[in-house]
Scaffold this motif. Sequence first.
Motif, PDB file in Angstrom:
ATOM      1  N   GLU A   2       0.822  -1.208   0.000  1.00 21.67           N
ATOM      2  CA  GLU A   2       0.000   0.000   0.000  1.00 21.67           C
ATOM      3  C   GLU A   2       0.860   1.264   0.000  1.00 21.67           C
ATOM      4  OE1 GLU A   2      -3.887  -0.612   2.427  1.00 21.67           O
ATOM      5  OE2 GLU A   2      -2.354  -1.950   3.265  1.00 21.67           O
ATOM      6  N   VAL A   3       2.019   1.206   0.658  1.00 21.20           N
ATOM      7  CA  VAL A   3       2.947   2.342   0.632  1.00 21.20           C
ATOM      8  C   VAL A   3       3.447   2.543  -0.800  1.00 21.20           C
ATOM      9  CG1 VAL A   3       5.136   3.263   1.491  1.00 21.20           C
ATOM     10  CG2 VAL A   3       3.620   2.020   3.046  1.00 21.20           C
ATOM     11  N   ILE A   4       3.763   1.447  -1.468  1.00 22.30           N
ATOM     12  CA  ILE A   4       4.205   1.519  -2.865  1.00 22.30           C
ATOM     13  C   ILE A   4       3.102   2.143  -3.723  1.00 22.30           C
ATOM     14  CG2 ILE A   4       4.765   0.115  -4.895  1.00 22.30           C
ATOM     15  CD1 ILE A   4       6.225  -1.817  -2.904  1.00 22.30           C
ATOM     16  N   ALA A   5       1.853   1.726  -3.504  1.00 19.48           N
ATOM     17  CA  ALA A   5       0.731   2.269  -4.280  1.00 19.48           C
ATOM     18  C   ALA A   5       0.529   3.765  -3.999  1.00 19.48           C
ATOM     19  CB  ALA A   5      -0.540   1.492  -3.974  1.00 19.48           C
ATOM     20  N   LEU A   6       0.674   4.173  -2.743  1.00 16.69           N
ATOM     21  CA  LEU A   6       0.502   5.588  -2.384  1.00 16.69           C
ATOM     22  C   LEU A   6       1.608   6.471  -2.948  1.00 16.69           C
ATOM     23  CD1 LEU A   6      -0.570   5.522   1.379  1.00 16.69           C
ATOM     24  CD2 LEU A   6      -1.852   6.520  -0.506  1.00 16.69           C
ATOM     25  N   THR A   7       2.851   5.995  -2.831  1.00 12.80           N
ATOM     26  CA  THR A   7       4.007   6.830  -3.185  1.00 12.80           C
ATOM     27  C   THR A   7       4.417   6.702  -4.653  1.00 12.80           C
ATOM     28  OG1 THR A   7       5.599   5.094  -2.591  1.00 12.80           O
ATOM     29  CG2 THR A   7       4.961   6.657  -0.851  1.00 12.80           C
ATOM     30  N   LYS A   8       4.042   5.588  -5.261  1.00 11.15           N
ATOM     31  CA  LYS A   8       4.476   5.268  -6.630  1.00 11.15           C
ATOM     32  C   LYS A   8       5.987   5.049  -6.700  1.00 11.15           C
ATOM     33  CE  LYS A   8       0.275   5.974  -8.073  1.00 11.15           C
ATOM     34  NZ  LYS A   8      -0.660   5.083  -7.430  1.00 11.15           N
ATOM     35  N   LEU A   9       6.586   4.694  -5.565  1.00  7.59           N
ATOM     36  CA  LEU A   9       8.011   4.392  -5.500  1.00  7.59           C
ATOM     37  C   LEU A   9       8.210   2.882  -5.469  1.00  7.59           C
ATOM     38  CD1 LEU A   9       9.070   6.930  -2.724  1.00  7.59           C
ATOM     39  CD2 LEU A   9       9.579   7.107  -5.165  1.00  7.59           C
TER      40      LEU A   9
END
Length: 91
Positions: free
Chosen positions: A12-19
């Motif tokens: 979910e962090v990856i999805a939020l940040t696009k990193l």
Amino acid sequence: MEQQVKIIRLSEVIALTKLSKTSIYERVKDKKMVPPFSLGGRSAGYYEHEVKGVLAALAAGYSDREIEKLVDSFITKRKQVANDLIASLAA
């Protein structure tokens, strides 16, 4: 009104940040992203509001030093909230 605390996983962090996962871990190492915390075993989580706070600071043009201070303040607040909760439960 009480804020709802939501724990999110790395995906979910990856999805939020696009990193990428690697970029997130590099930012955590450089104190430019909040670190995850153990949920037990091999599981880890992030507080959604902390991740969104860092993203808001980036969007607002905060300097690297200001972001580092923000991350430090989130970590300090985690400890303070945990200590307060433990003390109230032990009383």
